[in-house]
Design an enzyme around this catalytic site. Structure first.
Site, PDB file in Angstrom:
ATOM      1  N   ASP A  83     -19.797 -18.259 -13.242  1.00 37.46           N
ATOM      2  CA  ASP A  83     -18.887 -18.769 -14.268  1.00 37.46           C
ATOM      3  C   ASP A  83     -18.846 -17.725 -15.394  1.00 37.46           C
ATOM      4  OD1 ASP A  83     -17.719 -20.066 -16.449  1.00 37.46           O
ATOM      5  OD2 ASP A  83     -18.695 -21.982 -16.026  1.00 37.46           O
ATOM      6  N   VAL A  84     -17.673 -17.225 -15.750  1.00 38.95           N
ATOM      7  CA  VAL A  84     -17.607 -16.197 -16.802  1.00 38.95           C
ATOM      8  C   VAL A  84     -18.039 -16.729 -18.172  1.00 38.95           C
ATOM      9  CG1 VAL A  84     -15.852 -14.758 -15.660  1.00 38.95           C
ATOM     10  CG2 VAL A  84     -15.131 -16.512 -17.313  1.00 38.95           C
ATOM     11  N   ASP A 137     -16.069 -15.083  -8.996  1.00 42.39           N
ATOM     12  CA  ASP A 137     -15.327 -16.324  -9.238  1.00 42.39           C
ATOM     13  C   ASP A 137     -16.316 -17.481  -9.357  1.00 42.39           C
ATOM     14  OD1 ASP A 137     -12.047 -16.927  -8.731  1.00 42.39           O
ATOM     15  OD2 ASP A 137     -13.350 -18.700  -8.714  1.00 42.39           O
ATOM     16  N   THR A 148       0.883 -19.328  -8.784  1.00 41.95           N
ATOM     17  CA  THR A 148      -0.560 -19.303  -8.506  1.00 41.95           C
ATOM     18  C   THR A 148      -1.086 -20.744  -8.585  1.00 41.95           C
ATOM     19  OG1 THR A 148      -1.284 -19.139 -10.814  1.00 41.95           O
ATOM     20  CG2 THR A 148      -0.691 -17.069  -9.712  1.00 41.95           C
ATOM     21  N   TYR A 180      -4.657 -21.752 -25.201  1.00 37.56           N
ATOM     22  CA  TYR A 180      -4.224 -20.687 -24.285  1.00 37.56           C
ATOM     23  C   TYR A 180      -3.551 -19.565 -25.078  1.00 37.56           C
ATOM     24  CZ  TYR A 180      -2.405 -18.611 -19.971  1.00 37.56           C
ATOM     25  OH  TYR A 180      -2.130 -17.759 -18.927  1.00 37.56           O
ATOM     26  N   LYS A 232      -4.966 -15.745 -25.428  1.00 39.63           N
ATOM     27  CA  LYS A 232      -4.201 -14.648 -24.830  1.00 39.63           C
ATOM     28  C   LYS A 232      -3.757 -13.644 -25.893  1.00 39.63           C
ATOM     29  CE  LYS A 232      -4.780 -15.937 -20.662  1.00 39.63           C
ATOM     30  NZ  LYS A 232      -5.617 -15.112 -19.761  1.00 39.63           N
ATOM     31  N   ASN A 238      -9.964 -10.918 -15.626  1.00 35.11           N
ATOM     32  CA  ASN A 238      -8.768 -11.693 -15.272  1.00 35.11           C
ATOM     33  C   ASN A 238      -8.985 -13.198 -15.290  1.00 35.11           C
ATOM     34  OD1 ASN A 238      -6.130 -12.215 -13.654  1.00 35.11           O
ATOM     35  ND2 ASN A 238      -7.761 -13.018 -12.342  1.00 35.11           N
TER      36      ASN A 238
HETATM   37  P1  NAD Z   1      -5.508 -19.225 -10.477  1.00 37.09           P
HETATM   38  O1  NAD Z   1      -6.027 -20.566 -10.887  1.00 37.09           O
HETATM   39  O2  NAD Z   1      -4.679 -19.117  -9.242  1.00 37.09           O
HETATM   40  O3  NAD Z   1      -6.717 -18.215 -10.358  1.00 37.09           O
HETATM   41  C1  NAD Z   1      -7.730 -18.176 -11.337  1.00 37.09           C
HETATM   42  C2  NAD Z   1      -9.067 -17.914 -10.672  1.00 37.09           C
HETATM   43  O4  NAD Z   1     -10.029 -17.819 -11.724  1.00 37.09           O
HETATM   44  C3  NAD Z   1      -9.502 -19.059  -9.757  1.00 37.09           C
HETATM   45  O5  NAD Z   1     -10.000 -18.555  -8.535  1.00 37.09           O
HETATM   46  C4  NAD Z   1     -10.595 -19.763 -10.549  1.00 37.09           C
HETATM   47  O6  NAD Z   1     -11.595 -20.356  -9.739  1.00 37.09           O
HETATM   48  C5  NAD Z   1     -11.156 -18.596 -11.369  1.00 37.09           C
HETATM   49  N1  NAD Z   1     -11.827 -19.066 -12.568  1.00 37.09           N
HETATM   50  C6  NAD Z   1     -11.411 -20.038 -13.422  1.00 37.09           C
HETATM   51  N2  NAD Z   1     -12.337 -20.235 -14.359  1.00 37.09           N
HETATM   52  C7  NAD Z   1     -13.349 -19.374 -14.100  1.00 37.09           C
HETATM   53  C8  NAD Z   1     -14.595 -19.138 -14.698  1.00 37.09           C
HETATM   54  N3  NAD Z   1     -15.004 -19.844 -15.755  1.00 37.09           N
HETATM   55  N4  NAD Z   1     -15.397 -18.190 -14.179  1.00 37.09           N
HETATM   56  C9  NAD Z   1     -15.012 -17.475 -13.091  1.00 37.09           C
HETATM   57  N5  NAD Z   1     -13.851 -17.691 -12.447  1.00 37.09           N
HETATM   58  C10 NAD Z   1     -13.029 -18.615 -12.962  1.00 37.09           C
HETATM   59  O7  NAD Z   1      -4.689 -18.708 -11.749  1.00 37.09           O
HETATM   60  P2  NAD Z   1      -3.925 -17.350 -12.063  1.00 37.09           P
HETATM   61  O8  NAD Z   1      -2.588 -17.727 -12.508  1.00 37.09           O
HETATM   62  O9  NAD Z   1      -4.092 -16.352 -10.986  1.00 37.09           O
HETATM   63  O10 NAD Z   1      -4.732 -16.883 -13.354  1.00 37.09           O
HETATM   64  C11 NAD Z   1      -5.339 -15.609 -13.457  1.00 37.09           C
HETATM   65  C12 NAD Z   1      -5.122 -15.101 -14.871  1.00 37.09           C
HETATM   66  O11 NAD Z   1      -3.734 -14.865 -15.060  1.00 37.09           O
HETATM   67  C13 NAD Z   1      -5.553 -16.054 -15.974  1.00 37.09           C
HETATM   68  O12 NAD Z   1      -6.195 -15.351 -16.991  1.00 37.09           O
HETATM   69  C14 NAD Z   1      -4.243 -16.614 -16.458  1.00 37.09           C
HETATM   70  O13 NAD Z   1      -4.324 -17.067 -17.772  1.00 37.09           O
HETATM   71  C15 NAD Z   1      -3.361 -15.414 -16.302  1.00 37.09           C
HETATM   72  N6  NAD Z   1      -1.920 -15.647 -16.296  1.00 37.09           N
HETATM   73  C16 NAD Z   1      -1.327 -16.389 -15.301  1.00 37.09           C
HETATM   74  C17 NAD Z   1       0.040 -16.581 -15.313  1.00 37.09           C
HETATM   75  C18 NAD Z   1       0.751 -17.375 -14.241  1.00 37.09           C
HETATM   76  O14 NAD Z   1       1.936 -17.668 -14.395  1.00 37.09           O
HETATM   77  N7  NAD Z   1       0.109 -17.725 -13.155  1.00 37.09           N
HETATM   78  C19 NAD Z   1       0.811 -16.019 -16.337  1.00 37.09           C
HETATM   79  C20 NAD Z   1       0.191 -15.279 -17.331  1.00 37.09           C
HETATM   80  C21 NAD Z   1      -1.174 -15.091 -17.294  1.00 37.09           C
END
Ligand code: NAD
Length: 279
Positions: free
Chosen positions: A73-74, A47, A209, A174, A178, A100
């Protein structure tokens, strides 16, 4: 009650497996990491948020789970690739990788004109592409390099319902990323199938989240998202654990190149709000 045959029990057995999750300090990534570790895998949390990462690592370890972590950072592609290689070397194997990590591109046209086509900001567009698309490509590449020699692997990419169907609640970048990762998944799946590596995507609907500053935790925003979901509510991250274990384990050996929605029925069609005739 009769015991399941050994063969069935072993399908979900990931004890001693090496797993890595990007974006693991929060939300869906944290749930994925917990699912794999609770099932016995040795999990590397990756992360960009070092402070939260350290706290989460300590908390999971205190529960007896086998966890290591790395702050990267990814969108720092060389560092990402090196971290994935190091995870494989340190743990001794890399069986499952969850690409993810992802960020929001701001609210979509359902909420604000700032989400309209005319207002797409290219600086923000490029950052979202780096994290959500190129970061996934590099994660997949580094994972496959470790998995190929062992002829076993599971790569799971977090897409979204917004990657499958138009979703006015999210921004253009986004949606584009996706949808883009679904192409990467299909392409890599056919290349890697003969190496015993399955590559799949999940398409989550709305989960509670911290994405976009945790906007979805606000009841009025959650209600907007829930209105499109036949199940009638947004989801908790823990509801992702079953699918995580299926896709991250030997159980999914004949599932590759596909996208599995986990969306409370959102992609199935319109919500039935009310019946037009009395029952
Ligand atoms: P979140 O913000 O709770 O968690 C995301 C995590 O990724 C965080 O810990 C953040 O620090 C980390 N992160 C962000 N940018 C980063 C980077 N450049 N390098 C490394 N780490 C990084 O959000 P989430 O909802 O758990 O998101 C996780 C995935 O799920 C994402 O790809 C998001 O697009 C996808 N998603 C989420 C939802 C939703 O409703 N929450 C729905 C569909 C898809």
């Amino acid at each position: 009650m009769s015991q399941p045959p050994d063969g069935v029990a072993s399908l979900l057995d990931v004890s001693g497996h090496g797993a890595l999750v990007t974006g693991a300090a929060s939300g869906l990534g944290l749930a994925m990491a917990e699912a794999m570790a609770e099932a016995g895998a040795i999990v590397t949390l990756l992360d960009v948020d070092g402070e939260t990462l350290a706290r989460v690592e300590e908390e999971l370890r205190s529960r007896g789970l086998e966890i290591r972590s790395v702050c990267v950072d990814v969108a720092d592609f060389d560092a990402l690739e090196a971290a994935i290689h190091e995870a494989a070397v340190e743990v001794g194997r890399l069986d499952a990788v969850f690409a993810n990590a992802g960020i929001s591109a701001g609210p979509g046209i359902a909420f604000t004109d700032a989400g309209a086509l005319a207002n797409v900001d290219l600086e923000s567009w490029n950052r979202v592409l780096d994290v959500n698309l190129t970061g996934v490509l590099v994660t997949m590449r580094a994972a496959a390099a470790e998995m190929r020699p062992r002829r076993y692997g599971r790569i799971v990419v977090t897409s979204s319902v917004a990657g499958v169907s138009a979703e006015p609640t999210v921004g253009y970048a986004y949606t584009a990323t996706k949808a883009g990762v679904l192409g990467l998944v299909r392409h890599a799946a056919i290349e890697l199938a003969s190496s015993g590596i399955c590559v799949n995507a999940i398409a989550p609907g709305p989960f509670r989240t911290n994405i976009a500053g945790g906007r979805i935790r606000q009841p009025e925003i959650a209600a907007v998202f829930a209105a499109n979901v036949p199940v009638g509510r947004i989801a908790e991250p823990s509801e992702l654990k079953g699918l995580t274990l299926f896709l991250g384990s030997p159980a999914s050996s004949y599932v590759t190149g596909t996208t599995i929605p986990i969306d409370g029925g959102e992609l199935a069609g319109h919500v039935l709000r009310e019946r037009t005739e009395s029952r």
